[in-house]
Motif scaffolding. Structure first.
Motif, PDB file in Angstrom:
ATOM      1  N   ILE A  44       0.841  -1.199   0.000  1.00 40.66           N
ATOM      2  CA  ILE A  44       0.000   0.000   0.000  1.00 40.66           C
ATOM      3  C   ILE A  44       0.882   1.258   0.000  1.00 40.66           C
ATOM      4  O   ILE A  44       0.687   2.188  -0.779  1.00 40.66           O
ATOM      5  CB  ILE A  44      -0.943  -0.031   1.234  1.00 40.66           C
ATOM      6  N   PHE A  45       1.883   1.242   0.852  1.00 42.63           N
ATOM      7  CA  PHE A  45       2.782   2.405   0.936  1.00 42.63           C
ATOM      8  C   PHE A  45       3.480   2.628  -0.405  1.00 42.63           C
ATOM      9  O   PHE A  45       3.590   3.755  -0.900  1.00 42.63           O
ATOM     10  CB  PHE A  45       3.805   2.183   2.054  1.00 42.63           C
ATOM     11  N   THR A  46       3.961   1.539  -0.986  1.00 41.66           N
ATOM     12  CA  THR A  46       4.702   1.634  -2.253  1.00 41.66           C
ATOM     13  C   THR A  46       3.791   2.143  -3.375  1.00 41.66           C
ATOM     14  O   THR A  46       4.202   2.994  -4.180  1.00 41.66           O
ATOM     15  CB  THR A  46       5.308   0.265  -2.603  1.00 41.66           C
ATOM     16  N   ALA A  47       2.573   1.630  -3.420  1.00 45.10           N
ATOM     17  CA  ALA A  47       1.656   2.075  -4.475  1.00 45.10           C
ATOM     18  C   ALA A  47       1.370   3.572  -4.323  1.00 45.10           C
ATOM     19  O   ALA A  47       1.358   4.318  -5.310  1.00 45.10           O
ATOM     20  CB  ALA A  47       0.355   1.279  -4.411  1.00 45.10           C
ATOM     21  N   ILE A  48       1.171   3.997  -3.089  1.00 48.85           N
ATOM     22  CA  ILE A  48       0.896   5.425  -2.862  1.00 48.85           C
ATOM     23  C   ILE A  48       2.120   6.255  -3.255  1.00 48.85           C
ATOM     24  O   ILE A  48       2.013   7.269  -3.953  1.00 48.85           O
ATOM     25  CB  ILE A  48       0.467   5.642  -1.400  1.00 48.85           C
ATOM     26  N   ALA A  49       3.298   5.798  -2.858  1.00 44.79           N
ATOM     27  CA  ALA A  49       4.515   6.549  -3.206  1.00 44.79           C
ATOM     28  C   ALA A  49       4.735   6.588  -4.722  1.00 44.79           C
ATOM     29  O   ALA A  49       5.268   7.564  -5.257  1.00 44.79           O
ATOM     30  CB  ALA A  49       5.728   5.919  -2.515  1.00 44.79           C
ATOM     31  N   ALA A  50       4.308   5.535  -5.402  1.00 41.13           N
ATOM     32  CA  ALA A  50       4.534   5.485  -6.855  1.00 41.13           C
ATOM     33  C   ALA A  50       3.600   6.427  -7.619  1.00 41.13           C
ATOM     34  O   ALA A  50       3.974   6.963  -8.652  1.00 41.13           O
ATOM     35  CB  ALA A  50       4.342   4.052  -7.361  1.00 41.13           C
ATOM     36  N   PHE A  51       2.387   6.623  -7.106  1.00 35.78           N
ATOM     37  CA  PHE A  51       1.402   7.344  -7.920  1.00 35.78           C
ATOM     38  C   PHE A  51       0.992   8.710  -7.378  1.00 35.78           C
ATOM     39  O   PHE A  51       0.481   9.529  -8.130  1.00 35.78           O
ATOM     40  CB  PHE A  51       0.144   6.476  -8.106  1.00 35.78           C
ATOM     41  N   VAL A  52       1.176   8.938  -6.099  1.00 37.18           N
ATOM     42  CA  VAL A  52       0.657  10.183  -5.508  1.00 37.18           C
ATOM     43  C   VAL A  52       1.783  11.196  -5.361  1.00 37.18           C
ATOM     44  O   VAL A  52       2.826  10.894  -4.788  1.00 37.18           O
ATOM     45  CB  VAL A  52       0.004   9.893  -4.133  1.00 37.18           C
ATOM     46  N   ARG A  53       1.563  12.383  -5.895  1.00 32.37           N
ATOM     47  CA  ARG A  53       2.578  13.448  -5.800  1.00 32.37           C
ATOM     48  C   ARG A  53       2.069  14.544  -4.871  1.00 32.37           C
ATOM     49  O   ARG A  53       0.875  14.623  -4.599  1.00 32.37           O
ATOM     50  CB  ARG A  53       2.820  14.033  -7.183  1.00 32.37           C
ATOM     51  N   PRO A  54       2.995  15.419  -4.454  1.00 33.41           N
ATOM     52  CA  PRO A  54       2.572  16.496  -3.543  1.00 33.41           C
ATOM     53  C   PRO A  54       1.388  17.269  -4.119  1.00 33.41           C
ATOM     54  O   PRO A  54       1.391  17.631  -5.290  1.00 33.41           O
ATOM     55  CB  PRO A  54       3.832  17.367  -3.444  1.00 33.41           C
ATOM     56  N   GLY A  55       0.380  17.463  -3.283  1.00 32.24           N
ATOM     57  CA  GLY A  55      -0.805  18.216  -3.705  1.00 32.24           C
ATOM     58  C   GLY A  55      -1.903  17.338  -4.294  1.00 32.24           C
ATOM     59  O   GLY A  55      -3.042  17.776  -4.433  1.00 32.24           O
ATOM     60  N   ASP A  56      -1.569  16.101  -4.640  1.00 26.03           N
ATOM     61  CA  ASP A  56      -2.602  15.201  -5.175  1.00 26.03           C
ATOM     62  C   ASP A  56      -3.597  14.820  -4.084  1.00 26.03           C
ATOM     63  O   ASP A  56      -3.234  14.732  -2.893  1.00 26.03           O
ATOM     64  CB  ASP A  56      -1.973  13.901  -5.704  1.00 26.03           C
ATOM     65  N   GLU A  57      -4.811  14.536  -4.506  1.00 24.99           N
ATOM     66  CA  GLU A  57      -5.835  14.096  -3.548  1.00 24.99           C
ATOM     67  C   GLU A  57      -6.103  12.597  -3.705  1.00 24.99           C
ATOM     68  O   GLU A  57      -6.073  12.075  -4.823  1.00 24.99           O
ATOM     69  CB  GLU A  57      -7.140  14.873  -3.792  1.00 24.99           C
ATOM     70  N   VAL A  58      -6.330  11.970  -2.570  1.00 23.34           N
ATOM     71  CA  VAL A  58      -6.629  10.536  -2.564  1.00 23.34           C
ATOM     72  C   VAL A  58      -7.923  10.336  -1.774  1.00 23.34           C
ATOM     73  O   VAL A  58      -8.010  10.728  -0.605  1.00 23.34           O
ATOM     74  CB  VAL A  58      -5.488   9.724  -1.908  1.00 23.34           C
ATOM     75  N   ILE A  59      -8.909   9.729  -2.415  1.00 22.68           N
ATOM     76  CA  ILE A  59     -10.185   9.486  -1.720  1.00 22.68           C
ATOM     77  C   ILE A  59     -10.083   8.182  -0.934  1.00 22.68           C
ATOM     78  O   ILE A  59      -9.667   7.142  -1.469  1.00 22.68           O
ATOM     79  CB  ILE A  59     -11.346   9.424  -2.731  1.00 22.68           C
ATOM     80  N   VAL A  60     -10.427   8.270   0.352  1.00 24.81           N
ATOM     81  CA  VAL A  60     -10.465   7.077   1.209  1.00 24.81           C
ATOM     82  C   VAL A  60     -11.849   7.011   1.861  1.00 24.81           C
ATOM     83  O   VAL A  60     -12.540   8.034   1.965  1.00 24.81           O
ATOM     84  CB  VAL A  60      -9.373   7.114   2.315  1.00 24.81           C
ATOM     85  N   PHE A  61     -12.232   5.832   2.279  1.00 25.13           N
ATOM     86  CA  PHE A  61     -13.541   5.637   2.913  1.00 25.13           C
ATOM     87  C   PHE A  61     -13.372   5.473   4.408  1.00 25.13           C
ATOM     88  O   PHE A  61     -12.563   4.662   4.860  1.00 25.13           O
ATOM     89  CB  PHE A  61     -14.232   4.395   2.338  1.00 25.13           C
ATOM     90  N   GLU A  62     -14.169   6.227   5.150  1.00 26.64           N
ATOM     91  CA  GLU A  62     -14.136   6.095   6.612  1.00 26.64           C
ATOM     92  C   GLU A  62     -15.292   5.250   7.112  1.00 26.64           C
ATOM     93  O   GLU A  62     -16.401   5.388   6.570  1.00 26.64           O
ATOM     94  CB  GLU A  62     -14.234   7.482   7.262  1.00 26.64           C
ATOM     95  N   PRO A  63     -15.021   4.390   8.131  1.00 24.42           N
ATOM     96  CA  PRO A  63     -13.755   4.209   8.844  1.00 24.42           C
ATOM     97  C   PRO A  63     -12.669   3.693   7.900  1.00 24.42           C
ATOM     98  O   PRO A  63     -12.931   2.804   7.105  1.00 24.42           O
ATOM     99  CB  PRO A  63     -14.081   3.162   9.910  1.00 24.42           C
ATOM    100  N   VAL A  64     -11.444   4.242   8.070  1.00 25.76           N
ATOM    101  CA  VAL A  64     -10.358   3.947   7.131  1.00 25.76           C
ATOM    102  C   VAL A  64      -9.224   3.215   7.855  1.00 25.76           C
ATOM    103  O   VAL A  64      -8.808   3.606   8.952  1.00 25.76           O
ATOM    104  CB  VAL A  64      -9.861   5.240   6.447  1.00 25.76           C
ATOM    105  N   TYR A  65      -8.725   2.147   7.233  1.00 22.23           N
ATOM    106  CA  TYR A  65      -7.631   1.365   7.818  1.00 22.23           C
ATOM    107  C   TYR A  65      -6.437   2.275   8.122  1.00 22.23           C
ATOM    108  O   TYR A  65      -6.121   3.179   7.360  1.00 22.23           O
ATOM    109  CB  TYR A  65      -7.212   0.223   6.867  1.00 22.23           C
ATOM    110  N   ASP A  66      -5.749   1.980   9.190  1.00 21.02           N
ATOM    111  CA  ASP A  66      -4.877   3.006   9.781  1.00 21.02           C
ATOM    112  C   ASP A  66      -3.628   3.367   9.001  1.00 21.02           C
ATOM    113  O   ASP A  66      -3.042   4.403   9.248  1.00 21.02           O
ATOM    114  CB  ASP A  66      -4.534   2.655  11.234  1.00 21.02           C
ATOM    115  N   SER A  67      -3.210   2.560   8.031  1.00 21.35           N
ATOM    116  CA  SER A  67      -1.942   2.904   7.369  1.00 21.35           C
ATOM    117  C   SER A  67      -2.126   3.810   6.149  1.00 21.35           C
ATOM    118  O   SER A  67      -1.160   4.385   5.661  1.00 21.35           O
ATOM    119  CB  SER A  67      -1.188   1.629   6.955  1.00 21.35           C
ATOM    120  N   TYR A  68      -3.359   3.955   5.662  1.00 19.20           N
ATOM    121  CA  TYR A  68      -3.510   4.667   4.383  1.00 19.20           C
ATOM    122  C   TYR A  68      -3.160   6.155   4.499  1.00 19.20           C
ATOM    123  O   TYR A  68      -2.402   6.682   3.678  1.00 19.20           O
ATOM    124  CB  TYR A  68      -4.942   4.568   3.844  1.00 19.20           C
ATOM    125  N   VAL A  69      -3.767   6.820   5.467  1.00 21.24           N
ATOM    126  CA  VAL A  69      -3.618   8.285   5.505  1.00 21.24           C
ATOM    127  C   VAL A  69      -2.178   8.706   5.823  1.00 21.24           C
ATOM    128  O   VAL A  69      -1.629   9.595   5.152  1.00 21.24           O
ATOM    129  CB  VAL A  69      -4.650   8.917   6.470  1.00 21.24           C
TER     130      VAL A  69
END
Ligand code: PMP
Ligand code: GLN
Length: 419
Positions: A134-159
């Motif tokens: 999960i961390f690697t995928a986020i680091a590969a695709f998300v750049r500063p300022g990008d938004e990522v939609i998550v669903f709450e309650p949200v698993y603790d490592s995503y944000v």
């Protein structure tokens, strides 16, 4: 030297992450302070709830139904296989993407279950568990300022992962009490800056599921955008009452824009091994591997070979649903005799329960009270929200031996009978 600021967890809600919970006072061990002045990158970040509650459970001698891990042993065949491969000298680096034998076994399993045959060379990567994936995928695709939609309650490592790479989490709400998504309100959250959406089914902590209809709605919503989907499917084999897992692997339109994550820890009762995998289209996987190769490179080789052998018997993952359904039903019967109100549990090895007939404490305080006074450790669900929304719900993990669940049941009787 001595107990410095860092030694004490704060009771106040941290601003950085919704997930971190802390009210734990550590023991009197001497703590060394650095002489280097650093501005903490994450000044408000505490310690993950799972560590906090497991530690409190151990200190209080409570039955630990908080952190999600089995308290029973995996099959010896798996351990024998690791040993065999070690003795056979398979102890050097595996290829960066994972042992070919394991990747082939993953491809076969995914094809058999979801009807999509990924390419073992370019579309499968073995990871050090789902957290790293999960961390690697986020680091590969998300750049500063990008938004990522998550669903709450949200698993603790995503944000924390999103914020580490400079992205911004945007919160969609699963609807209480059945925790289903409301796609119309999700649609409102999409902006030109939306880079990724993270879905998780079966869902931790709520045990809710995404259906085939949900996937169609998601696909329609994303049509024409460049939004990548990260699908956390670590509980893909743990669904109850005959429900079928709607994997994004099996949805051609979504699969073409998704990285799908799974974890052997959940499937084979080996959370401590930290081995998982991702599948996804070759162009996305190439980007994923650019990060993977420099933060992990490759994962424990003999374990990969052992897992490749072990996976050949499909009854092992296909039997998991029935295995856990028995535990779920056993534990629900125990809880049904208490004043807790059971919420639905359609998948995962977690059971949510409302406690408003027992206490009007906020859920974090209630979880501490349960651990200290009743002797059963649980997870407060508000820690999975950014604003501390508290529906007076706690999470129990039932991936435990019958005797553990019975011991918890004995203690829960202190709460009295069902009101
Ligand atoms: N995602 C979810 C939803 C989980 O529940 C967990 C762990 N329980 C993970 C990811 C992390 O899995 P792993 O232990 O393989 O890193
Ligand atoms: N995913 C597990 C849970 O939900 C815990 C994993 C961890 O401790 N980080 O309880």
């Amino acid at each position: 030297m001595g107990g410095g600021r860092g030694a004490h967890f704060s009771l106040s809600r941290p601003a950085f992450s919704p997930i971190i919970f802390a009210s734990y006072s550590p023991s009197t061990a001497k703590i060394m302070e650095t002489s280097v002045r650093i501005a903490s990158r994450f000044p408000e970040m505490g310690t993950t709830i799972f560590t906090v509650m497991s530690r409190m459970a151990a200190e209080c001698g409570a039955v630990n139904l908080s952190q999600g891990f089995p308290d029973f042993q995996a099959e010896p065949a798996l351990f024998d296989a690791v040993h065999r491969y070690m003795l056979a000298g398979r102890n050097q680096y595996a290829p960066m993407a994972g042992m070919p034998e394991l990747r082939a076994a993953i491809v076969d399993k995914v094809a058999a279950l979801y009807g999509a045959r990924f390419d073992a060379e370019s579309e499968v990567t073995v990871t050090a568990g789902a957290t790293q994936a999960i961390f690697t995928a986020i680091a590969a695709f998300v750049r500063p300022g990008d938004e990522v939609i998550v669903f709450e309650p949200v698993y603790d490592s995503y944000v924390p992962a999103i914020e580490t790479v400079g992205g911004k989490a945007v919160y969609a709400q699963l609807r209480f009490p059945d925790y289903t998504p409301d796609w119309e309100s999700v649609q409102q959250l999409i902006t030109p800056r939306t880079r990724m959406i993270i879905v998780n089914s079966p869902h931790n902590p709520t045990g809710s599921l995404l259906s085939a209809v949900d996937l169609d709605k998601l696909a329609k919503m994303l049509r024409g955008t460049n939004i990548v989907v990260l699908s956390d499917e670590v509980y893909e084999h743990i669904l109850f009452d005959g429900e079928q897992h709607a994997s994004l692997c099996g949805h051609a339109e979504l699969a073409a824009r998704s990285i799908v994550v799974s974890s052997f820890g959940k499937t084979y009762h080996i959370t401590g091994w930290k081995i998982g995998y991702v599948v996804g289209p070759a162009d996305l996987m190439a980007e994923f591997r650019k990060v993977h190769q420099f933060n992990v490179f490759t994962v424990h080789a003999p374990s990969q070979l052992a897992l490749a052998d072990y996976m050949q018997d499909h009854s092992r993952h296909l039997g998991l649903a029935a295995f856990y359904q028995e535990k779920r039903d056993f534990f629900r019967n125990i809880l049904a005799a208490t004043p807790f109100e059971l919420l639905p549990c359609r998948g995962t090895y977690f059971q949510l329960a409302r406690y408003d007939r027992i206490s009007d404490l906020p859920d974090r305080e209630f979880a501490e009270w349960m651990t200290r006074e009743i002797g059963v450790a649980v997870i407060p669900v508000s820690v999975f929200t950014h604003d501390g929304r508290d529906d007076k719900v706690v999470r129990f993990c039932f991936a435990k031996k019958e005797e553990t669940l019975l011991a918890a049941g004995e203690r829960l009787r202190r709460l009295g009978d069902r009101a």
